[in-house]
Design a protein around this motif. Structure first.
Motif, PDB file in Angstrom:
ATOM      1  N   ALA A  45      -7.470  -7.356 -13.562  1.00  0.00           N
ATOM      2  CA  ALA A  45      -8.646  -6.538 -13.263  1.00  0.00           C
ATOM      3  C   ALA A  45      -9.885  -7.106 -13.951  1.00  0.00           C
TER       4      ALA A  45
ATOM      5  N   ALA B 215       0.820  -1.209   0.000  1.00  0.00           N
ATOM      6  CA  ALA B 215       0.000   0.000   0.000  1.00  0.00           C
ATOM      7  C   ALA B 215       0.853   1.258   0.000  1.00  0.00           C
TER       8      ALA B 215
ATOM      9  N   LYS C 272     -11.174  -9.919 -11.932  1.00  0.00           N
ATOM     10  CA  LYS C 272     -11.852  -9.444 -10.719  1.00  0.00           C
ATOM     11  C   LYS C 272     -13.320  -9.139 -10.980  1.00  0.00           C
TER      12      LYS C 272
ATOM     13  N   MET D 227      -2.411   5.754  -9.783  1.00  0.00           N
ATOM     14  CA  MET D 227      -3.242   5.328 -10.904  1.00  0.00           C
ATOM     15  C   MET D 227      -3.232   6.347 -12.038  1.00  0.00           C
TER      16      MET D 227
ATOM     17  N   HIS E  46      -8.710  -8.722  -3.188  1.00  0.00           N
ATOM     18  CA  HIS E  46      -8.583  -7.650  -2.192  1.00  0.00           C
ATOM     19  C   HIS E  46      -7.530  -6.604  -2.549  1.00  0.00           C
ATOM     20  N   TRP E  47      -7.125  -6.563  -3.825  1.00  0.00           N
ATOM     21  CA  TRP E  47      -6.101  -5.607  -4.230  1.00  0.00           C
ATOM     22  C   TRP E  47      -6.649  -4.651  -5.275  1.00  0.00           C
ATOM     23  N   GLN E  48      -6.165  -3.405  -5.224  1.00  0.00           N
ATOM     24  CA  GLN E  48      -6.486  -2.414  -6.248  1.00  0.00           C
ATOM     25  C   GLN E  48      -5.497  -2.561  -7.414  1.00  0.00           C
ATOM     26  N   PRO E  49      -5.838  -2.064  -8.605  1.00  0.00           N
ATOM     27  CA  PRO E  49      -4.953  -2.242  -9.763  1.00  0.00           C
ATOM     28  C   PRO E  49      -3.528  -1.732  -9.541  1.00  0.00           C
ATOM     29  N   ASN E  50      -3.358  -0.570  -8.900  1.00  0.00           N
ATOM     30  CA  ASN E  50      -2.000  -0.065  -8.691  1.00  0.00           C
ATOM     31  C   ASN E  50      -1.222  -0.940  -7.719  1.00  0.00           C
ATOM     32  N   GLU E  51      -1.926  -1.564  -6.758  1.00  0.00           N
ATOM     33  CA  GLU E  51      -1.254  -2.480  -5.831  1.00  0.00           C
ATOM     34  C   GLU E  51      -0.859  -3.769  -6.546  1.00  0.00           C
TER      35      GLU E  51
END
Length: 331
Positions: A152, A53, A155, A59, A113-118
């Motif tokens: 993504a 994080a 997801k 992004m 549980h992760w965002q694209p940038n992560e």
């Protein structure tokens, strides 16, 4: 105060003695069947999440992750580089992968549980002591976004089927170079000698590309000559969108501009094969040309000092114009 220092020294000594015993005497059981001591997994996983994080890129630097070509490119890489550990959507991991400690999560669980940038940071950097490798080519975070685009799509349950990687190598290569536009170059306009040279550079790392290093590493040496001959002869027909005439005019002006030390773009990349110093780029996809020019501009590609010198003074607007112009020239 003296008693406090003595107590701290004693505790430090006990800690050092314990560390020596664990490391020097082999008291810590490294068996994957035993797993970690209680609490260690929680500490490691919490550290992992917080570290990602903190370091994930903005992004604002991300391309359009819904681009079908970008998703398809990521799927092609995932099929050979990632699926052996994380499985394809809907498939199960092998028994061996599930026996690892920590076990690589199934891809549906891994992206939940992760965002694209992560996810970008994880794919680019890998994770220590987990079996998760870093991206094969340093400074190629631009390529990583293709895998993130595919993840993504998983997801939101909109991912395309993975390409077949069990057939002949030429068909696997064609899955990207014939059917995907965007950042994937056409090979039909490139000579077999040039393709063979680039494949060797991808294999030995002198031309940095995580996607192509992985793909080239799968080609048995005895099949390389036949693969190169087949790829250079396969045509690809891709449509290009209309461009702003002013942008094309600017691109042509730049392509014809040279100096005493640096020849024009067309001098090296135009004309017939006998008179070209570099590869043919007329008709290559616009997005591919933009990426290549930026890699030369930033010095990530540095094998040709003349090309780097020609690209390093270009502005972003110049790169846009040149890519637009050359992509719409007849090959």
């Amino acid at each position: 105060m003296t008693r406090v220092f003595l107590t701290l020294a004693a505790l430090a000594g006990l800690g050092l003695a314990g560390a020596v015993a664990v490391v020097g005497l082999g008291l810590y059981n490294v068996s994957a069947q035993v797993g970690h001591w209680p609490g260690v997994s929680w500490v490691l996983h919490t550290t992992f999440r917080n570290s990602v994080a903190l370091r994930a890129p903005s992004m604002e630097d991300a391309p359009d992750l819904s681009d079908p070509d970008l998703i398809a490119l990521g799927a092609g890489h995932y099929a050979t580089a990632c699926a052996p550990c994380h499985a394809a959507p809907g498939d199960t991991r092998s028994a061996t992968m599930q026996a690892m400690v920590p076990a690589p999560p199934h891809i549906a669980e891994a992206v939940a549980h992760w965002q694209p940038n992560e996810m970008h940071w994880i794919v680019e950097n890998g994770i220590k002591m987990s079996g998760m490798p870093a991206w094969p080519a340093k400074e190629r975070g631009d390529e990583v976004w293709s895998v993130v685009a595919y993840l993504a799509a998983i997801k939101v349950e909109n991912a395309p089927a993975l390409p077949d990687v069990t057939g002949e190598t030429q068909s696997y290569c064609a899955a990207c170079h014939e059917r995907i536009g965007g950042r994937v170059p056409r090979l039909d306009m490139l000579g077999p000698d040039y393709i063979a040279e680039k494949l060797r550079e991808y294999r030995d790392g002198t031309r940095p590309s995580g996607i192509m290093a992985q793909a080239a590493s799968l080609v048995p040496p005895e099949e390389l000559a036949a693969l190169v001959k087949g790829l250079s002869g396969r045509a690809a027909d891709r449509d290009s969108e209309e461009a702003d005439p002013a942008l094309l005019e600017r691109g042509e002006e730049l392509a014809r501009r040279g100096t005493r030390d640096i020849p024009t773009c067309l001098a090296c990349h135009g004309g017939d094969a006998a008179n070209r110093r570099g590869p043919a780029i007329a008709g290559q996809p616009e997005a591919f040309l933009k990426v290549q020019l930026k890699l030369w501009h930033d010095g990530i590609y540095d094998a040709d000092p003349l090309m780097h010198a020609a690209a390093r003074e270009l502005t972003e607007e110049d790169i846009e114009a040149l890519a637009a112009y050359f992509s719409r020239l007849q090959p």
